[in-house]
Design a protein around this motif. Structure first.
Motif, PDB file in Angstrom:
ATOM      1  N   GLU A  24      20.359  24.774-112.645  1.00  0.00           N
ATOM      2  CA  GLU A  24      21.507  25.298-113.382  1.00  0.00           C
ATOM      3  C   GLU A  24      21.074  26.559-114.388  1.00  0.00           C
ATOM      4  O   GLU A  24      22.057  27.329-114.398  1.00  0.00           O
ATOM      5  N   GLU A  27      21.274  29.800-112.359  1.00  0.00           N
ATOM      6  CA  GLU A  27      22.698  29.885-111.469  1.00  0.00           C
ATOM      7  C   GLU A  27      22.919  31.373-111.427  1.00  0.00           C
ATOM      8  O   GLU A  27      23.134  31.932-112.695  1.00  0.00           O
ATOM      9  N   THR A  59      25.929  19.819-113.420  1.00  0.00           N
ATOM     10  CA  THR A  59      27.165  20.494-113.345  1.00  0.00           C
ATOM     11  C   THR A  59      28.316  19.929-112.277  1.00  0.00           C
ATOM     12  O   THR A  59      28.198  18.683-112.057  1.00  0.00           O
ATOM     13  N   GLY A  98      31.124  24.150-115.145  1.00  0.00           N
ATOM     14  CA  GLY A  98      30.838  25.020-114.110  1.00  0.00           C
ATOM     15  C   GLY A  98      31.400  25.063-112.602  1.00  0.00           C
ATOM     16  O   GLY A  98      30.758  25.320-111.621  1.00  0.00           O
ATOM     17  N   ASP A 299      21.841  25.944-108.833  1.00  0.00           N
ATOM     18  CA  ASP A 299      22.022  24.704-109.061  1.00  0.00           C
ATOM     19  C   ASP A 299      22.391  23.856-107.614  1.00  0.00           C
ATOM     20  O   ASP A 299      21.924  22.926-107.352  1.00  0.00           O
TER      21      ASP A 299
HETATM   22 MG    MG Z   1      26.542  26.841-113.826  1.00  0.00          MG
END
Ligand code: MG
Ligand code: 8NA
Ligand code: MG
Ligand code: MG
Length: 344
Positions: A24, A27, A59, A98, A299
């Motif tokens: 994450e 990303e 996420t 996200g 991610d």
């Molecule tokens: Mg993200």
């Protein structure tokens, strides 16, 4: 000895969580050599003696995967209305996980039609072409696990789970590819695992699938998963050390299914052997570090790749302390256990 089935379920579910949580922070980035050194140090630290630190957040990938697992546990099937409701509830409770740029529009429309039309909103995306994002693929590994003893149900279950948000054939077929890859990994003994054998099972499945669903593609002559998997094989068989540019030019690393699912499969396969620049004897760690190093949709790609390595090797390769740094790891252990129970 062969990792047992429960260990493989846990390895895949927890691998997906660890890939999501660790990927994450990176990303959307392209990592410099300096970034990669920082990544390596950070992973070493997280794997080492436990220390208190804020949990690494999961996420949308894990939030939606959890909905799929719960649905399989409860119904031993994909109940599309229940699953759609669960996606929407999760998103409403925590919208800042996200989520993809366009998928929230699907959630809004599902709420508005009170779940009377489950697939309509997805079909309206992108001027009626549907989404070819990797959002259906990123949540589907549990279906590959669930179908370990019923592979004939896999395509149907994946399609039902995908069509709630993704109606473009590349979005759906990318999800089938990820689930089918997990499904093969569960069956295999890591001691006698060869990428040739793996790909020669996977490629004909995708060939058959893509023959059925004439792919409209990004362009009329756009790529398909069969071709991408052949690229994966070419890269793996290449006699020269592979540069990242070669990998990314051939396979990509973005949020579309076509340029991320084959990439995750490539990373998983390559990480079964040593990789230049990654000093670890552990294929799980190599998968995680290599996936994030390649940048882009880190991610999601790390989550998909690590769920494959986890399904092959089981959970014993996942560093315990690293797992403890991931948000909701205890809950995902429980979910993996229950998914196993409901599958056998
Ligand atoms: Mg993200
Ligand atoms: P999605 O359906 O919104 O698709 C993701 C993106 O793909 C879209 O926003 C478009 O840019 C593009 N796209 C998909 N289909 C088309 C099309 N037919 N024509 C043109 N462009 C298209 O959502 P999703 O669930 O598939 O997305 C999954 C990804 O989104 C995962 O990587 C996940 O982690 C998340 N993600 C979120 C962020 C963020 O910061 N919010 C960034 C990257 C990825
Ligand atoms: Mg995500
Ligand atoms: Mg992502």
């Amino acid at each position: 000895q062969q990792p047992n089935l429960l260990s493989k379920f846990r390895g895949s579910v927890l691998g997906g969580l660890v890939g999501d949580c660790c990927g994450e922070p990176y990303e959307g980035q392209v990592l410099t050599d300096g970034d990669k050194a920082i990544l390596r140090r950070s992973l070493n630290q997280l794997e080492g003696p436990y220390f208190k630190a804020p949990a690494k957040k999961y996420t949308d990938d894990s939030a939606m995967t959890r909905s799929v697992i719960r649905c399989l546990i409860e119904h031993k099937d994909i109940n599309t209305k229940e699953l759609a409701t669960s996606f929407v509830k999760e998103h409403a409770a925590e919208p800042n996980r996200g989520y993809g740029g366009a998928v929230v529009e699907v959630f809004r429309k599902l709420l508005k039609n009170k779940f009377t039309d489950i697939v309509g909103p997805a079909q309206e995306q992108f001027l009626g072409r549907g989404s070819y994002g990797n959002g259906a693929a990123m949540r589907v590994s549990p279906i590959g696990l669930f179908c370990y003893n019923k592979p004939e149900k896999l395509v149907e279950l994946v399609k039902k789970s995908a069509e709630i948000t993704h109606s473009h054939s590349l979005g759906i077929n990318g999800a089938v590819l990820q689930a089918a890859a997990v499904n093969i990994c569960v069956q295999k003994d890591p001691k006698t695992f060869f990428h040739d054998e793996f790909l020669s099972e996977l490629i004909p499945k995708m060939q058959e699938l893509e023959k059925e669903s004439e792919v409209p593609g990004i362009k009329a002559s756009g790529p398909n998963f069969t071709q991408q998997l052949k690229e994966v094989k070419t890269l793996l068989d290449s006699p020269n050390p592979l540069s990242e540019d070669e990998v990314l030019n051939a396979l990509g690393h973005d949020v579309t299914a076509i340029y991320s699912v084959p990439t995750a499969i490539f990373i998983f396969l390559r990480a079964q052997g040593p990789i230049e620049g990654i000093q670890s004897e552990n294929p799980f760690r190599r998968t995680l570090e290599y996936a994030i190093s390649l940048g882009g949709d880190t991610d999601t790609i790390a989550s998909m790749a690590c769920s494959l390595t986890g399904a092959l090797h089981g959970d014993s390769l996942i560093p315990e302390n690293l797992l403890k740094h991931c948000e909701a790891h205890g809950e995902f252990i429980e979910l993996a256990n229950k998914l196993y129970e409901s599958s056998i």
